[in-house]
Design an enzyme around this catalytic site. Structure first.
Site, mmCIF file in Angstrom:
data_model
loop_
_atom_site.group_PDB
_atom_site.id
_atom_site.type_symbol
_atom_site.label_atom_id
_atom_site.label_comp_id
_atom_site.label_asym_id
_atom_site.label_seq_id
_atom_site.Cartn_x
_atom_site.Cartn_y
_atom_site.Cartn_z
ATOM 1 N N LYS A 123 0.821 -1.216 0.000
ATOM 2 C CA LYS A 123 0.000 0.000 0.000
ATOM 3 C C LYS A 123 0.853 1.264 0.000
ATOM 4 C CE LYS A 123 -3.340 0.576 3.035
ATOM 5 N NZ LYS A 123 -4.551 1.221 2.514
ATOM 6 N N GLU A 496 -22.586 -16.187 -1.725
ATOM 7 C CA GLU A 496 -22.489 -14.778 -2.148
ATOM 8 C C GLU A 496 -22.663 -14.562 -3.648
ATOM 9 O OE1 GLU A 496 -19.141 -12.693 -0.314
ATOM 10 O OE2 GLU A 496 -19.304 -13.933 1.484
ATOM 11 N N GLU A 677 -5.673 -14.969 7.272
ATOM 12 C CA GLU A 677 -4.881 -15.498 6.156
ATOM 13 C C GLU A 677 -3.515 -15.925 6.674
ATOM 14 O OE1 GLU A 677 -5.041 -13.087 2.638
ATOM 15 O OE2 GLU A 677 -2.941 -13.479 2.184
ATOM 16 N N HIS A 706 -5.185 -17.476 -3.437
ATOM 17 C CA HIS A 706 -4.658 -16.665 -4.538
ATOM 18 C C HIS A 706 -3.995 -17.540 -5.593
ATOM 19 C CE1 HIS A 706 -5.554 -13.142 -2.241
ATOM 20 N NE2 HIS A 706 -4.869 -13.600 -1.223
#
Ligand code: GLN
Ligand code: ZN
Length: 765
Positions: A123, A496, A677, A706
């Site tokens: 980030k 979902e 995670e 992933h």
């Protein structure tokens, strides 16, 4: 005359042209030349859009990331890509993505250009933008390659742009990188500075007068060594024959003020929106005369119109005092806002009138500039219009909901508390749920197949009737439930299918939220997000998830998890209000989501998961401000979650595993179960929970979602054994790292089969 300038323009394009061009190049559908041409077109267009500014950024355009660009300019390529013989742009993509592009018609597996490990991404300060982390070792050497910047300068000059090249400063560049061998990054400064000096000389030789050197780490806490590095760096660079505008943004200078003010540069830019006016007042006393002070007075991070009169009230005396030395600009690069509000044809006109995207922000800047140089009368109409829009927003009943405000005012310490402590709740939940040891579950989403995406978008476009849509979603839910029963999972999810995005889905159903059509912001590379716009007091007109979950529960006797997104995550992934503190908006979201939790409970749902994927992302840049944020963030979660009875089990989920520094707050949330995670870290990241004696239940992820790889039963057993060395087995769950929506059923089924088998082995032991 006040100079008006910009720090950076969004490069993705108003219609995400760059995204599509990149992706089409990567899949081998279009040529490198086509991509380069598109890049040049975007730059050209964006410079046109910045006309009228006294200085326009050049070099802010990037095919992937500005930090990666800097690494290439400094010749700092990871060893694994050195000696690549192909095109430089391809090598650049290899660092960014692990591969460059597929040859025409070929699968994108890197076969044509040699796959390598992609560089790490992280980030960019507290934004949602992610940069490619520079890699260092003790052996790192730098070598200037200014070709990219020179090319863009030449283009800009040909277009008659009043240009100001933008680069990342040496100290921030080092600070943002990672020493792969654990060596001291600051030791590299000595080798780095000559290359920066050469770069500045190169620019000076091009006739460049001003260069913008970004040093955002000046708004973070710096120890003595890093402060010293600033002095070393800028004293060494001061002989360059051009003027440096040192740009800081995203926060306050605070105790770095003295350092920043006294660096031997020609100008300093500070963020007055996310920073503070107080900083500026103090800077005025510290700055040597003749040094330019650039004030970032228009938010580069948010989408609201600026209160121009209020800014002028503050700026006018400063302009008087500073004269030519006052510059104004957006607070930071406009990279973090969408491009053009004029593209929005479907936004409610009232809400639209309160907003400004990048282009509109530059209009505001032009108005401010004119008002300062010619007086407010010269822009009377623009100011009046701005005032009218702001006044309407302030008093709009769509913004203000007295019922919601009163509910927030009534929040007391009790509201976020469970009736009993975990130790008393756990046996009640165990009795009701009757789960085996090492219970298995998943995080919520199942693969989003082409058919369900299609059904959702057809429904949204009005081409599919409500009945047809409901049927399609219910069919998908049923399929998920049947699969999970076949697999033998213990706590089921509905999958979902009806959600395209975990924040948008709720935002669309809450009052106080608006959605743009083209409000895209780059997240990394070609990836963009379209944050919903939180504009008013938040309320929930009706239940949002209950019918789906109830339907799913009706199909099975196994417990079905209710699945919600938490208030902090909804907040952190939205454009938020600038007219009240984030903490207040968060509490409003918390109250609305609490109603949903209670409705689910009333409908007989026994387990409710509230995802807080973005809780950590909201941490302020300065440690000294962490506690305040964590306090209201945790309180908000507690308000949402903790109104349920003891026997209702609350789960939360977080998509990361760095908990060491926030573990106390995580424990404070008091969720019965937290799933995190961990699969890639070999369970070492559970140490935080172990050392803290985390009291509640934990599901450490054992399946890296992933990756398309299918974890074996032995691998999962191995991971869980490691987990059990750290956390008592009776408090462990077995689950994947995160939701499975990006995977294929063909991968998910065998992976979960192995996961369930592993749990059985663990129970037997
Ligand atoms: N429940 C969400 C899902 O499974 C959680 C996603 C997330 O945390 N990012 O998709
Ligand atoms: Zn997750």
């Amino acid at each position: 005359m006040t100079t008006i300038h910009n720090l950076g323009f969004p490069r993705i394009g108003a219609r995400r042209e760059l995204k599509f061009a990149l992706e089409s190049y990567w899949t081998g559908e279009s040529s490198r030349d086509a991509l380069k041409t598109l890049g040049a077109e975007l730059r050209q267009r964006h410079w046109v859009e910045q006309q009228g500014l006294d200085l326009v950024p050049v070099g802010d355009f990037s095919f992937y990331d500005q930090v990666l660009d800097m690494s290439f300019a400094l010749g700092n390529l990871p060893e694994r890509v050195q000696g690549f013989h192909g095109d430089a742009l391809d090598n650049y993509f290899r660092v960014a993505r692990g591969r460059s592009a597929a040859a025409k018609g070929e699968e994108d597996h890197g076969a044509c250009c040699g796959g390598v490990a992609a560089a790490e991404m992280t980030k960019w300060f507290d934004t949602n933008y992610h940069y490619i982390v520079p890699e260092f070792t003790a052996a790192t050497r730098f070598k200037l390659d200014a070709s990219r910047l020179l090319e863009q300068l030449a283009e800009a000059r040909a277009q008659g742009v009043k240009l100001k090249p933008v680069i990342i400063g040496p100290v921030s560049y080092l600070a943002l990188g990672k020493a792969k061998d654990g060596s001291g990054k600051l030791d590299l400064l000595e080798r780095l500075l000559p290359v920066y000096a050469e770069l500045l000389d190169t620019l000076a030789a091009q006739g460049v007068e001003w260069v913008q050197v970004d040093e955002p780490i000046l708004v973070t806490e710096l120890d003595a060594d890093w402060q010293h590095a600033f002095n070393t760096a800028y004293h060494q660079l001061k002989s360059a024959r051009l003027k440096i505008l040192l740009a800081t943004y995203f926060g306050q200078l605070q105790d770095n003020k003295y350092l920043a003010a006294n660096l031997p540069v020609a100008g300093l830019h500070v963020d007055v929106v996310n920073g503070s006016r107080e900083d500026v007042q103090q800077l005025l006393g510290l700055l040597p005369a003749h040094k330019v002070l650039s004030l970032g007075v228009i938010s580069g991070r948010n989408i609201w119109k600026t209160d121009l009169n209020a800014v002028l009230d503050w700026l006018e005396p400063l302009a008087e005092r500073l004269g030519e030395c006052l510059w104004i600009a957006p607070s930071c690069s406009l990279l973090h806002v969408p491009v053009d509000l004029d593209s929005e044809k479907k936004l409610d006109p009232e809400i639209l009138s309160w907003l400004a995207f990048a282009k509109q922000k530059l209009d505001e800047l032009r108005v401010l500039g004119k008002a300062l140089s010619q007086g407010r009368d010269a822009v009377k109409a623009e100011l009046a219009q701005n005032q009218a829009a702001l006044a309407a927003r302030r008093t709009s009943p769509r913004v203000n909901n007295p019922v919601v405000q009163a509910a927030v005012a009534r929040i007391d310490a009790q509201l976020g508390c469970r009736a009993s402590a975990y130790s008393q709740r756990a046996p009640q939940q165990a009795q009701r749920l009757k789960l085996p040891a090492y219970p298995t579950t998943t995080i919520g989403s199942f693969p989003q197949t082409a058919e369900i995406r299609q059904a959702r978008s057809e429904f949204k476009a009005g081409r599919l009737e409500e009945v047809g849509y409901q049927a399609a979603m219910r069919a998908e839910i049923e399929r998920s439930v049947r699969e999970q029963e076949r697999l033998g999972l213990d706590v089921l999810v509905h999958g979902e299918a009806e959600r395209n995005d975990m924040v948008e889905y709720f935002g669309e159903q809450l009052d106080g939220y608006a959605f743009s059509q083209f409000g895209w912001v780059q997240s990394y590379g070609s990836r963009c997000v379209k944050p919903p716009i939180l504009f008013g007091d938040i309320s929930r007109p009706k239940a949002m998830t209950v019918s789906w979950i109830s339907y799913a529960q009706s199909l099975t006797d196994k417990p079905m998890k209710g699945m919600l997104t938490g208030p902090v995550t909804i907040l952190n992934w939205s454009f938020v209000r600038d007219d009240q503190p984030r903490s207040v908006s968060c509490k409003q979201l918390a109250l609305a989501m609490r109603e949903e939790v209670l409705d689910l409970e009333k409908a007989g749902v026994r387990v409710i998961q509230i995802d807080e994927a973005a809780l950590r992302e909201g941490l302020p840049l300065r440690r000294s401000q962490w506690k305040q944020y964590l306090d209201w963030a945790v309180e908000s979660f507690r308000i949402t979650a903790n109104g349920v009875a003891d026997e209702t089990q609350i789960h939360t989920h977080m998509c990361y595993s760095e908990f060491n520094d926030i573990i106390e707050s995580i424990a404070d949330m008091d969720a019965d179960v937290i799933t995190i995670e961990t699969s890639r870290s070999d369970m070492e990241l559970l140490d935080a929970f172990e050392n803290f004696h985390y009291p509640n239940e934990i599901g450490p992820g054992v399946y890296d979602i992933h990756s398309p790889n299918i974890p074996t039963q032995e691998h999962i057993v191995g991971l869980m054994k490691k987990a059990a060395e750290r956390i008592p087995a009776k408090r462990l769950w077995v689950n994947p790292d995160c939701g499975l929506k990006t995977r294929q059923w063909a991968e998910v089924i065998p992976a979960l089969r192995n996961m369930v088998a592993a749990a059985k082995i663990l129970r037997a032991a």
